[in-house]
Design a protein around this motif. Structure first.
Motif, PDB file in Angstrom:
ATOM      1  N   SER A 153     -10.075   6.616  -4.534  1.00  0.00           N
ATOM      2  CA  SER A 153     -10.257   5.761  -3.372  1.00  0.00           C
ATOM      3  C   SER A 153     -11.474   6.246  -2.597  1.00  0.00           C
ATOM      4  O   SER A 153     -12.118   7.203  -2.990  1.00  0.00           O
ATOM      5  CB  SER A 153      -9.019   5.820  -2.479  1.00  0.00           C
ATOM      6  N   LYS A 154     -11.741   5.588  -1.509  1.00  0.00           N
ATOM      7  CA  LYS A 154     -12.870   5.979  -0.660  1.00  0.00           C
ATOM      8  C   LYS A 154     -12.375   6.976   0.382  1.00  0.00           C
ATOM      9  O   LYS A 154     -12.123   6.636   1.529  1.00  0.00           O
ATOM     10  CB  LYS A 154     -13.484   4.738  -0.025  1.00  0.00           C
ATOM     11  N   LEU A 155     -12.250   8.221  -0.049  1.00  0.00           N
ATOM     12  CA  LEU A 155     -11.738   9.296   0.798  1.00  0.00           C
ATOM     13  C   LEU A 155     -12.700   9.551   1.954  1.00  0.00           C
ATOM     14  O   LEU A 155     -13.908   9.639   1.752  1.00  0.00           O
ATOM     15  CB  LEU A 155     -11.557  10.561  -0.040  1.00  0.00           C
ATOM     16  N   PHE A 210      -0.275  14.945   1.869  1.00  0.00           N
ATOM     17  CA  PHE A 210      -0.377  15.276   0.454  1.00  0.00           C
ATOM     18  C   PHE A 210       0.173  16.669   0.200  1.00  0.00           C
ATOM     19  O   PHE A 210       0.181  17.526   1.075  1.00  0.00           O
ATOM     20  CB  PHE A 210      -1.828  15.170  -0.050  1.00  0.00           C
ATOM     21  N   ASP A 211       0.665  16.848  -1.008  1.00  0.00           N
ATOM     22  CA  ASP A 211       1.155  18.127  -1.514  1.00  0.00           C
ATOM     23  C   ASP A 211       0.657  18.170  -2.957  1.00  0.00           C
ATOM     24  O   ASP A 211       1.244  17.554  -3.841  1.00  0.00           O
ATOM     25  CB  ASP A 211       2.678  18.153  -1.438  1.00  0.00           C
ATOM     26  N   ILE A 212      -0.471  18.861  -3.174  1.00  0.00           N
ATOM     27  CA  ILE A 212      -1.117  18.850  -4.479  1.00  0.00           C
ATOM     28  C   ILE A 212      -1.234  20.255  -5.047  1.00  0.00           C
ATOM     29  O   ILE A 212      -1.104  21.239  -4.321  1.00  0.00           O
ATOM     30  CB  ILE A 212      -2.515  18.196  -4.425  1.00  0.00           C
ATOM     31  N   HIS A 213      -1.484  20.326  -6.343  1.00  0.00           N
ATOM     32  CA  HIS A 213      -1.667  21.598  -7.035  1.00  0.00           C
ATOM     33  C   HIS A 213      -3.074  21.656  -7.607  1.00  0.00           C
ATOM     34  O   HIS A 213      -3.533  20.702  -8.245  1.00  0.00           O
ATOM     35  CB  HIS A 213      -0.632  21.754  -8.153  1.00  0.00           C
ATOM     36  N   LEU A 214      -3.746  22.764  -7.361  1.00  0.00           N
ATOM     37  CA  LEU A 214      -5.103  22.994  -7.853  1.00  0.00           C
ATOM     38  C   LEU A 214      -5.061  24.130  -8.863  1.00  0.00           C
ATOM     39  O   LEU A 214      -4.334  25.116  -8.661  1.00  0.00           O
ATOM     40  CB  LEU A 214      -6.031  23.401  -6.710  1.00  0.00           C
ATOM     41  N   PRO A 215      -5.847  24.036  -9.922  1.00  0.00           N
ATOM     42  CA  PRO A 215      -5.910  25.174 -10.849  1.00  0.00           C
ATOM     43  C   PRO A 215      -6.638  26.338 -10.184  1.00  0.00           C
ATOM     44  O   PRO A 215      -7.494  26.128  -9.322  1.00  0.00           O
ATOM     45  CB  PRO A 215      -6.712  24.623 -12.029  1.00  0.00           C
ATOM     46  N   VAL A 223       0.842  -1.201   0.000  1.00  0.00           N
ATOM     47  CA  VAL A 223       0.000   0.000   0.000  1.00  0.00           C
ATOM     48  C   VAL A 223       0.876   1.250   0.000  1.00  0.00           C
ATOM     49  O   VAL A 223       0.618   2.197  -0.735  1.00  0.00           O
ATOM     50  CB  VAL A 223      -0.971  -0.011   1.197  1.00  0.00           C
ATOM     51  N   SER A 224       1.921   1.261   0.814  1.00  0.00           N
ATOM     52  CA  SER A 224       2.820   2.424   0.879  1.00  0.00           C
ATOM     53  C   SER A 224       3.460   2.695  -0.477  1.00  0.00           C
ATOM     54  O   SER A 224       3.502   3.846  -0.938  1.00  0.00           O
ATOM     55  CB  SER A 224       3.899   2.213   1.931  1.00  0.00           C
ATOM     56  N   LYS A 225       3.968   1.645  -1.134  1.00  0.00           N
ATOM     57  CA  LYS A 225       4.597   1.826  -2.443  1.00  0.00           C
ATOM     58  C   LYS A 225       3.586   2.323  -3.471  1.00  0.00           C
ATOM     59  O   LYS A 225       3.895   3.182  -4.284  1.00  0.00           O
ATOM     60  CB  LYS A 225       5.227   0.511  -2.926  1.00  0.00           C
ATOM     61  N   LYS A 226       2.390   1.779  -3.434  1.00  0.00           N
ATOM     62  CA  LYS A 226       1.347   2.149  -4.402  1.00  0.00           C
ATOM     63  C   LYS A 226       0.957   3.627  -4.241  1.00  0.00           C
ATOM     64  O   LYS A 226       0.900   4.371  -5.222  1.00  0.00           O
ATOM     65  CB  LYS A 226       0.135   1.253  -4.207  1.00  0.00           C
ATOM     66  N   ILE A 227       0.684   4.066  -3.013  1.00  0.00           N
ATOM     67  CA  ILE A 227       0.252   5.450  -2.770  1.00  0.00           C
ATOM     68  C   ILE A 227       1.413   6.427  -2.953  1.00  0.00           C
ATOM     69  O   ILE A 227       1.251   7.472  -3.590  1.00  0.00           O
ATOM     70  CB  ILE A 227      -0.366   5.603  -1.359  1.00  0.00           C
ATOM     71  N   ASN A 228       2.580   6.111  -2.396  1.00  0.00           N
ATOM     72  CA  ASN A 228       3.737   7.006  -2.535  1.00  0.00           C
ATOM     73  C   ASN A 228       4.157   7.158  -3.994  1.00  0.00           C
ATOM     74  O   ASN A 228       4.733   8.169  -4.376  1.00  0.00           O
ATOM     75  CB  ASN A 228       4.925   6.498  -1.721  1.00  0.00           C
ATOM     76  N   GLY A 229       3.867   6.148  -4.822  1.00  0.00           N
ATOM     77  CA  GLY A 229       4.285   6.158  -6.216  1.00  0.00           C
ATOM     78  C   GLY A 229       3.262   6.729  -7.186  1.00  0.00           C
ATOM     79  O   GLY A 229       3.461   6.656  -8.388  1.00  0.00           O
ATOM     80  N   VAL A 230       2.158   7.290  -6.683  1.00  0.00           N
ATOM     81  CA  VAL A 230       1.135   7.854  -7.565  1.00  0.00           C
ATOM     82  C   VAL A 230       1.750   8.985  -8.384  1.00  0.00           C
ATOM     83  O   VAL A 230       2.340   9.908  -7.837  1.00  0.00           O
ATOM     84  CB  VAL A 230      -0.085   8.371  -6.760  1.00  0.00           C
ATOM     85  N   LYS A 231       1.627   8.883  -9.697  1.00  0.00           N
ATOM     86  CA  LYS A 231       2.140   9.915 -10.607  1.00  0.00           C
ATOM     87  C   LYS A 231       0.978  10.447 -11.428  1.00  0.00           C
ATOM     88  O   LYS A 231       0.098   9.703 -11.847  1.00  0.00           O
ATOM     89  CB  LYS A 231       3.185   9.326 -11.555  1.00  0.00           C
ATOM     90  N   ASN A 232       0.973  11.755 -11.652  1.00  0.00           N
ATOM     91  CA  ASN A 232      -0.029  12.354 -12.526  1.00  0.00           C
ATOM     92  C   ASN A 232       0.517  13.653 -13.106  1.00  0.00           C
ATOM     93  O   ASN A 232       1.605  14.099 -12.757  1.00  0.00           O
ATOM     94  CB  ASN A 232      -1.359  12.574 -11.786  1.00  0.00           C
ATOM     95  N   THR A 275     -10.994  17.187  -5.143  1.00  0.00           N
ATOM     96  CA  THR A 275      -9.819  16.986  -5.993  1.00  0.00           C
ATOM     97  C   THR A 275      -9.086  15.720  -5.596  1.00  0.00           C
ATOM     98  O   THR A 275      -8.716  14.909  -6.451  1.00  0.00           O
ATOM     99  CB  THR A 275      -8.875  18.204  -5.906  1.00  0.00           C
ATOM    100  N   LEU A 276      -8.870  15.523  -4.279  1.00  0.00           N
ATOM    101  CA  LEU A 276      -8.198  14.310  -3.819  1.00  0.00           C
ATOM    102  C   LEU A 276      -9.038  13.073  -4.104  1.00  0.00           C
ATOM    103  O   LEU A 276      -8.500  12.021  -4.459  1.00  0.00           O
ATOM    104  CB  LEU A 276      -7.882  14.395  -2.326  1.00  0.00           C
ATOM    105  N   LYS A 277     -10.334  13.174  -3.932  1.00  0.00           N
ATOM    106  CA  LYS A 277     -11.221  12.039  -4.202  1.00  0.00           C
ATOM    107  C   LYS A 277     -11.076  11.595  -5.661  1.00  0.00           C
ATOM    108  O   LYS A 277     -11.026  10.406  -5.959  1.00  0.00           O
ATOM    109  CB  LYS A 277     -12.669  12.409  -3.900  1.00  0.00           C
ATOM    110  N   GLN A 278     -10.950  12.539  -6.552  1.00  0.00           N
ATOM    111  CA  GLN A 278     -10.794  12.229  -7.969  1.00  0.00           C
ATOM    112  C   GLN A 278      -9.394  11.678  -8.270  1.00  0.00           C
ATOM    113  O   GLN A 278      -9.253  10.701  -8.988  1.00  0.00           O
ATOM    114  CB  GLN A 278     -11.052  13.487  -8.786  1.00  0.00           C
ATOM    115  N   ARG A 279      -8.375  12.282  -7.713  1.00  0.00           N
ATOM    116  CA  ARG A 279      -6.997  11.901  -8.054  1.00  0.00           C
ATOM    117  C   ARG A 279      -6.528  10.618  -7.384  1.00  0.00           C
ATOM    118  O   ARG A 279      -5.736   9.884  -7.965  1.00  0.00           O
ATOM    119  CB  ARG A 279      -6.041  13.042  -7.716  1.00  0.00           C
TER     120      ARG A 279
END
Length: 114
Positions: A92-94, A62-67, A24-33, A85-89
């Motif tokens: 998962s079940k936020l 999290f450290d995300i960018h919003l338009p 789970v850690s590798k999967k979430i930490n490795g999210v690329k977009n 935004t996080l729910k979409q990116r």
């Protein structure tokens, strides 16, 4: 562009694996977009059952960018946009988000006007 930093809690369905916390850690930490988001898993719960499926509760920073949005007049107006935004990116079940900071950042396109 708006930079949002905080913590998100969500349920995640891991694949069948003996070391689910590492998976789970590798999967979430490795999210690329295309938004250059960064996630760091802080904790993963023991597995539990939701409607016959095994899930774990994940807490991650999290450290995300919003338009930028025209009708958001102040930086605080963006707080309500972080959860959807996080729910979409994360797809998962936020469950919840805790926003620690919001900052307006200049993009290369913005800088040519200054």
């Amino acid at each position: 562009m708006i930079n949002a930093i905080g913590i998100a809690d969500f349920n995640f369905k891991p694949t069948q694996t003996s070391n689910y916390k590492l998976h789970v850690s590798k999967k979430i930490n490795g999210v690329k977009n295309k938004f250059s988001d960064n996630y760091e898993v802080l904790s993963v719960s023991e597995p539990f059952d939701i409607d016959g499926d095994i899930h774990v509760r994940v807490s991650c920073s999290f450290d995300i960018h919003l338009p930028e949005i025209a009708y958001c007049r102040s930086i605080d107006d963006y707080v309500g946009h972080v959860f959807p935004t996080l729910k979409q990116r994360l797809s998962s079940k936020l469950i919840s988000t805790k926003v620690h900071s919001l900052t307006r950042i200049l993009t290369p396109d913005d800088k040519k006007y200054y």
